[in-house]
Structure formats: structure tokens, C-alpha cells
Design a protein around this motif. Structure first.
Motif, PDB file in Angstrom:
ATOM      1  N   TYR A 177       0.840  -1.188   0.000  1.00  0.00           N
ATOM      2  CA  TYR A 177       0.000   0.000   0.000  1.00  0.00           C
ATOM      3  C   TYR A 177       0.876   1.240   0.000  1.00  0.00           C
TER       4      TYR A 177
ATOM      5  N   TYR B  43       3.157  -4.937  19.762  1.00  0.00           N
ATOM      6  CA  TYR B  43       2.416  -6.104  19.293  1.00  0.00           C
ATOM      7  C   TYR B  43       3.274  -7.347  19.094  1.00  0.00           C
TER       8      TYR B  43
ATOM      9  N   GLU C 196      14.025 -14.342   7.788  1.00  0.00           N
ATOM     10  CA  GLU C 196      12.721 -13.786   7.384  1.00  0.00           C
ATOM     11  C   GLU C 196      12.881 -12.853   6.175  1.00  0.00           C
TER      12      GLU C 196
HETATM   13  P1  C2E Z   1       6.302  -1.286  12.221  1.00  0.00           P
HETATM   14  O1  C2E Z   1       6.110  -1.920  13.563  1.00  0.00           O
HETATM   15  O2  C2E Z   1       7.398  -0.300  12.096  1.00  0.00           O
HETATM   16  O3  C2E Z   1       6.527  -2.419  11.148  1.00  0.00           O
HETATM   17  C1  C2E Z   1       6.997  -2.084   9.884  1.00  0.00           C
HETATM   18  C2  C2E Z   1       6.843  -3.223   8.928  1.00  0.00           C
HETATM   19  O4  C2E Z   1       7.648  -4.318   9.330  1.00  0.00           O
HETATM   20  C3  C2E Z   1       5.443  -3.783   8.826  1.00  0.00           C
HETATM   21  O5  C2E Z   1       4.637  -3.013   8.003  1.00  0.00           O
HETATM   22  C4  C2E Z   1       5.735  -5.151   8.199  1.00  0.00           C
HETATM   23  O6  C2E Z   1       5.937  -5.018   6.808  1.00  0.00           O
HETATM   24  C5  C2E Z   1       7.081  -5.518   8.801  1.00  0.00           C
HETATM   25  N1  C2E Z   1       6.859  -6.516   9.886  1.00  0.00           N
HETATM   26  C6  C2E Z   1       6.600  -6.300  11.185  1.00  0.00           C
HETATM   27  N2  C2E Z   1       6.483  -7.491  11.841  1.00  0.00           N
HETATM   28  C7  C2E Z   1       6.662  -8.455  10.919  1.00  0.00           C
HETATM   29  C8  C2E Z   1       6.679  -9.914  10.968  1.00  0.00           C
HETATM   30  O7  C2E Z   1       6.481 -10.542  12.021  1.00  0.00           O
HETATM   31  N3  C2E Z   1       6.931 -10.559   9.801  1.00  0.00           N
HETATM   32  C9  C2E Z   1       7.142  -9.886   8.617  1.00  0.00           C
HETATM   33  N4  C2E Z   1       7.384 -10.582   7.513  1.00  0.00           N
HETATM   34  N5  C2E Z   1       7.138  -8.538   8.538  1.00  0.00           N
HETATM   35  C10 C2E Z   1       6.905  -7.842   9.678  1.00  0.00           C
HETATM   36  P2  C2E Z   1       3.031  -3.124   8.086  1.00  0.00           P
HETATM   37  O8  C2E Z   1       2.616  -4.535   8.269  1.00  0.00           O
HETATM   38  O9  C2E Z   1       2.467  -2.370   6.930  1.00  0.00           O
HETATM   39  O10 C2E Z   1       2.668  -2.358   9.405  1.00  0.00           O
HETATM   40  C11 C2E Z   1       2.820  -0.962   9.490  1.00  0.00           C
HETATM   41  C12 C2E Z   1       2.736  -0.539  10.916  1.00  0.00           C
HETATM   42  O11 C2E Z   1       1.454  -0.949  11.444  1.00  0.00           O
HETATM   43  C13 C2E Z   1       3.751  -1.213  11.822  1.00  0.00           C
HETATM   44  O12 C2E Z   1       4.970  -0.510  11.789  1.00  0.00           O
HETATM   45  C14 C2E Z   1       3.047  -1.098  13.181  1.00  0.00           C
HETATM   46  O13 C2E Z   1       3.168   0.203  13.709  1.00  0.00           O
HETATM   47  C15 C2E Z   1       1.595  -1.318  12.807  1.00  0.00           C
HETATM   48  N6  C2E Z   1       1.179  -2.729  12.967  1.00  0.00           N
HETATM   49  C16 C2E Z   1       1.240  -3.710  12.037  1.00  0.00           C
HETATM   50  N7  C2E Z   1       0.730  -4.849  12.521  1.00  0.00           N
HETATM   51  C17 C2E Z   1       0.324  -4.594  13.810  1.00  0.00           C
HETATM   52  C18 C2E Z   1      -0.293  -5.375  14.848  1.00  0.00           C
HETATM   53  O14 C2E Z   1      -0.594  -6.583  14.702  1.00  0.00           O
HETATM   54  N8  C2E Z   1      -0.554  -4.760  16.056  1.00  0.00           N
HETATM   55  C19 C2E Z   1      -0.219  -3.432  16.250  1.00  0.00           C
HETATM   56  N9  C2E Z   1      -0.505  -2.876  17.448  1.00  0.00           N
HETATM   57  N10 C2E Z   1       0.348  -2.663  15.283  1.00  0.00           N
HETATM   58  C20 C2E Z   1       0.622  -3.246  14.077  1.00  0.00           C
END
Ligand code: C2E
Ligand code: SIN
Ligand code: SIN
Ligand code: FE
Ligand code: FE
Length: 380
Positions: free
Chosen positions: A298, A329, A341
Motif C-alpha cells: 500500500y 504487538y 525472514e
Molecule cells: P512497524 O512496527 O514499524 O513495522 C513495519 C513493517 O515491518 C510492517 O509493516 C511489516 O511489513 C514488517 N513486519 C513487522 N512485523 C513483521 C513480521 O512478524 N513478519 C514480517 N514478515 N514482517 C513484519 P506493516 O505490516 O504495513 O505495518 C505498518 C505498521 O502498522 C507497523 O509498523 C506497526 O506500527 C503497525 N502494525 C502492524 N501490525 C500490527 C499489529 O498486529 N498490532 C499493532 N498494534 N500494530 C501493528
């Protein structure tokens, strides 16, 4: 300097454009000075590093960095504020000079350069770096030409100074906007510093296919930490949610990319920074850092090469940092697990070339990880 030259320079937007114009103007005035290059001095590290050359391709070949304290001749020039004229570079290298030659001088001679004029670049009492004027003809530097080149040096020093001041203003303005959410976003301070260095590491080592000038590398370091500017508008309940986000919450979160770009436009406009060089690089990072190679990202679902390279670089740094640090999270992963990964999602999510560079330099990655170690965060 003729007023018309100053006006023309003022009409050009970016520093590389201005420097290119100066180079062309210099060749018009004196066809013997075919090239000039600039190396900047970084006082924090004492490093002198290639910054610009009128021929970027050659710059890629002759790019170098070294500590000023070890560059005897440059060091002397910096101390005495004296330029250096070499009327025939071949006199400095074998067979004429039996002393072991400086590898850079050897390279210049091999490429056919004969005369060289070097001048320190000063703004008031600050040493910005050095400018090197080269000619393929020996003995071209008459007194007349030398005084003209001194004027060019002064102009170049001013242009670089203005450019760096503008970049600092932008980074400061964007950072102060960012600090509104600094207290609540877990991705702050050391995290951001660290991911910026990961991004720079990738950009630096993608050469020569993607050639990033030293100037662009500096900008990546300043701009990468601003990638999540748009999280300012995401409510705490979502940003700090301990568990998984609902679809609706994630949709709100995803808006941070476009929101960041809108905010950036406002910062740029309110500070009159529209003409700032490389502003596009910053916008691309903010807007496209969640695009994915396979088009499932996106906000636009761009695919592969359609995603600007700076955004693909920052994506790798961002994901690696997200994996290896604790988030509200998720737990922190180990570095080896995170690298596995990255490899797994290379090609589908991340740019495989950027991932490969990152993994190839894993020693440096680990050094950065430890250099910017976490300070315990107070819970709010
Ligand atoms: P962020 O925490 O800075 O994570 C940035 C990006 O790292 C995520 O973008 C995702 O592409 C990657 N990432 C994070 N954890 C994993 C993982 O376990 N495996 C893989 N393969 N990639 C991972 P994304 O998904 O677009 O999320 C953007 C932001 O949204 C994140 O920034 C975080 O602030 C929030 N977010 C995403 N998922 C969750 C969630 O399940 N709970 C909460 N509270 N926030 C979330
Ligand atoms: C350069 O032209 O890039 C450097 C010349 C020198 O080190 O003397
Ligand atoms: C160049 O044209 O030298 C590279 C572009 C840049 O530094 O922004
Ligand atoms: Fe983001
Ligand atoms: Fe992020």
C-alpha cells in the motif's frame, strides 16, 4: 563573477544542476579545464570523501574516502588555507618519481589527467572540503586562470553551504513535526537512527548498478528516520495496541503513508522549501515504503521497478528493525531469525537486491545493531 552567472545559478533548483552548469561555464571560458570534482570534509569522523564530479561515471571509478590527518598534502592546504598547483601529475608517479605513489594520483594519471589545481573550500573559518580542477594538458594553470578558479572555488563553497543549510532546515522542520508523536511511537530515537544507518548501508553498497552520490547518501541518512511521519495522525489506541490489529484498525494504520506525504507537503510549503534538492527522495520514502515488489503493498499497489529505489531500500531497513526490536504487538526476534525472514520475503515483499546487499554485509549490520543499542523505554 558576472551577475548573469549568479542569476543563472539561482534559477537552477538542485546543487548537481548548479555544479553541472558551473562546469560547462568553466569549459566555455577555458576549454583546458575539462573536469572538476569535489570532496567534502566530515569533521565528526575526520574523513574526506568524494562528493561530486562533473562526470558521475568517473566519480564512481575514482570514489574514495580517507582521514584528513593522513592526507598529508590536503592537510597542509587545510591548515595553511593555501591552494596547490600541480603542473604535471606524471612527475609525481613512477617512473619519474621512484617513491611509491598515492593510488589516487596514479589513477588520475592513468585516466590521462596532467594538470591539477586543488583549493580548500571555506565558509568563514569552516573547512567544507576541497575542489579539484583537472586538465589533460600539462602546465595550463597561468596566474590569470588561477585567479579565475579561485572565484569558482568561492562560489562552489557558497553553493554547497546553502544546500546543506536547506537540508538541515528541512530535517529539523520534519523532526519537530515528528516529535509530536515521539513520546508514544515505539519507533523513535535510537531505533530511527539505527534504521537510517541500515538504509545508508544498503544504498552505499548497491553501487555501481545504482549510483548514489555521497550527497544522496547523506540525504538517505537524514530522510529515512522520517518515513513514518504520517503516524502522527494514527490514534494511540491503534499505535500502542498490545495485540493484533483488527482489519479496520489496520486500514487506519495504513493511511500513515499518504498522510505522511500530505504533512510533508505542508512542512515544505510553510518553510518555503519547495526548491529543495532531493525533496522528491524524501517524498518517495514517506509515500512508498510499504509498497511490495509483487504489488500487494500500500497505498498504491505499485510493483517492482515502479517502486522508487529509495523506498525499496528503506523498506528493508524498516522491516529488519521492526523484526529485531520489541513492538507493542510483538517480541524482538534474534538477528539470524530476522535475516532468514528477510530472505523468505525477498522478491515477494522486499527488493531481492537490497536484501542480498544487507545480508552480505551482516557484520556491519550487527555492528550498527549494537552501536545503537536500546535504552530502556519508560512506559507511558
Ligand atoms: P512497524 O512496527 O514499524 O513495522 C513495519 C513493517 O515491518 C510492517 O509493516 C511489516 O511489513 C514488517 N513486519 C513487522 N512485523 C513483521 C513480521 O512478524 N513478519 C514480517 N514478515 N514482517 C513484519 P506493516 O505490516 O504495513 O505495518 C505498518 C505498521 O502498522 C507497523 O509498523 C506497526 O506500527 C503497525 N502494525 C502492524 N501490525 C500490527 C499489529 O498486529 N498490532 C499493532 N498494534 N500494530 C501493528
Ligand atoms: C580528484 O580529482 O578527484 C582528486 C585529486 C587529488 O586527490 O589530487
Ligand atoms: C549527480 O548528478 O552528481 C548525482 C545527483 C545528486 O547528487 O543528487
Ligand atoms: Fe511505515
Ligand atoms: Fe516504520
Amino acid at each position: 563573477m558576472p551577475g548573469s552567472l549568479v542569476k543563472k545559478l539561482n534559477d537552477l533548483n538542485t546543487l548537481p544542476d548548479k555544479l553541472r552548469y558551473l562546469g560547462a561555464q568553466l569549459r566555455r571560458e577555458n576549454s583546458a579545464v575539462e573536469r572538476f570534482s569535489i570532496a567534502l570534509y566530515h569533521p565528526e569522523t575526520d574523513i574526506v570523501r568524494t562528493f561530486y564530479s562533473t562526470s558521475p561515471v568517473e566519480e564512481a571509478i575514482t570514489a574514495y574516502e580517507y582521514p584528513l590527518s593522513q592526507a598529508r598534502s590536503l592537510n597542509h592546504m587545510a591548515k595553511q588555507l593555501e591552494p596547490r598547483v600541480i603542473q604535471d601529475l606524471t612527475l609525481l608517479v613512477p617512473p619519474i618519481n621512484p617513491e611509491p605513489a598515492n593510488p589516487h594520483t596514479l589513477l588520475l594519471v592513468e585516466q590521462g589527467w596532467r594538470s591539477s589545481y586543488t583549493s580548500p573550500l571555506m565558509v568563514s573559518t569552516n573547512l567544507l572540503g576541497f575542489v579539484f580542477f583537472n586538465s589533460r594538458t600539462p602546465h595550463v594553470f597561468s596566474d590569470d586562470l588561477l585567479s579565475k578558479l579561485d572565484l569558482y572555488s568561492q562560489l562552489i563553497a557558497q553553493l554547497i553551504d546553502q544546500d546543506q543549510a536547506a537540508i538541515r532546515t528541512l530535517a529539523a522542520a520534519a523532526r519537530s513535526t515528528l516529535s509530536v508523536c515521539a513520546e508514544r511511537d515505539p519507533e523513535t530515537g535510537e531505533h530511527l537512527e539505527r534504521m537510517a544507518h541500515y538504509a545508508q548501508l544498503i544504498a552505499k553498497n548497491l553501487t555501481p548498478h545504482w549510483f548514489f552520490s555521497d550527497r544522496q547518501l547523506q540525504h538517505i541518512l537524514l530522510f529515512a528516520p522520517l518515513h513514518d511521519l504520517g503516524k502522527v495522525v494514527v490514534p494511540d489506541t491503534i499505535l500502542l495496541k498490545p495485540g493484533k490489529l483488527s482489519d479496520e484498525e489496520f486500514a487506519t494504520m495504513q493511511r500513515h503513508a499518504k498522510q505522511g506525504a500530505l504533512l510533508l507537503d505542508k512542512v515544505v510549503e510553510s518553510h518555503g522549501l519547495n526548491r529543495l534538492p532531493d525533496i522528491q527522495m524524501l517524498k518517495n520514502i514517506v509515500l512508498y515504503h510499504h509498497e511490495r515488489m509483487d504489488g500487494t503493498g500500500y497505498p498504491f499497489g505499485l510493483k517492482g521497478e515502479a517502486i522508487p529505489i529509495e523506498a525499496r531500500i528503506v523498506a528493508v531497513a524498516d522491516v529488519f528493525d521492526a523484526l529485531t526490536t520489541e513492538r507493542p504487538y510483538k517480541e524482538a526476534w534474534s538477528i539470524p531469525d530476522a535475516l532468514i525472514e528477510l530472505e523468505r520475503i525477498a522478491g515477494s515483499h522486499l527488493d531481492p537486491e537490497c536484501v542480498e546487499v544487507f545480508i552480505t554485509h551482516r557484520d556491519e549490520v550487527e555492528a550498527l545493531f549494537h552501536r545503537f543499542a536500546d535504552h530502556p523505554r519508560k512506559k507511558t
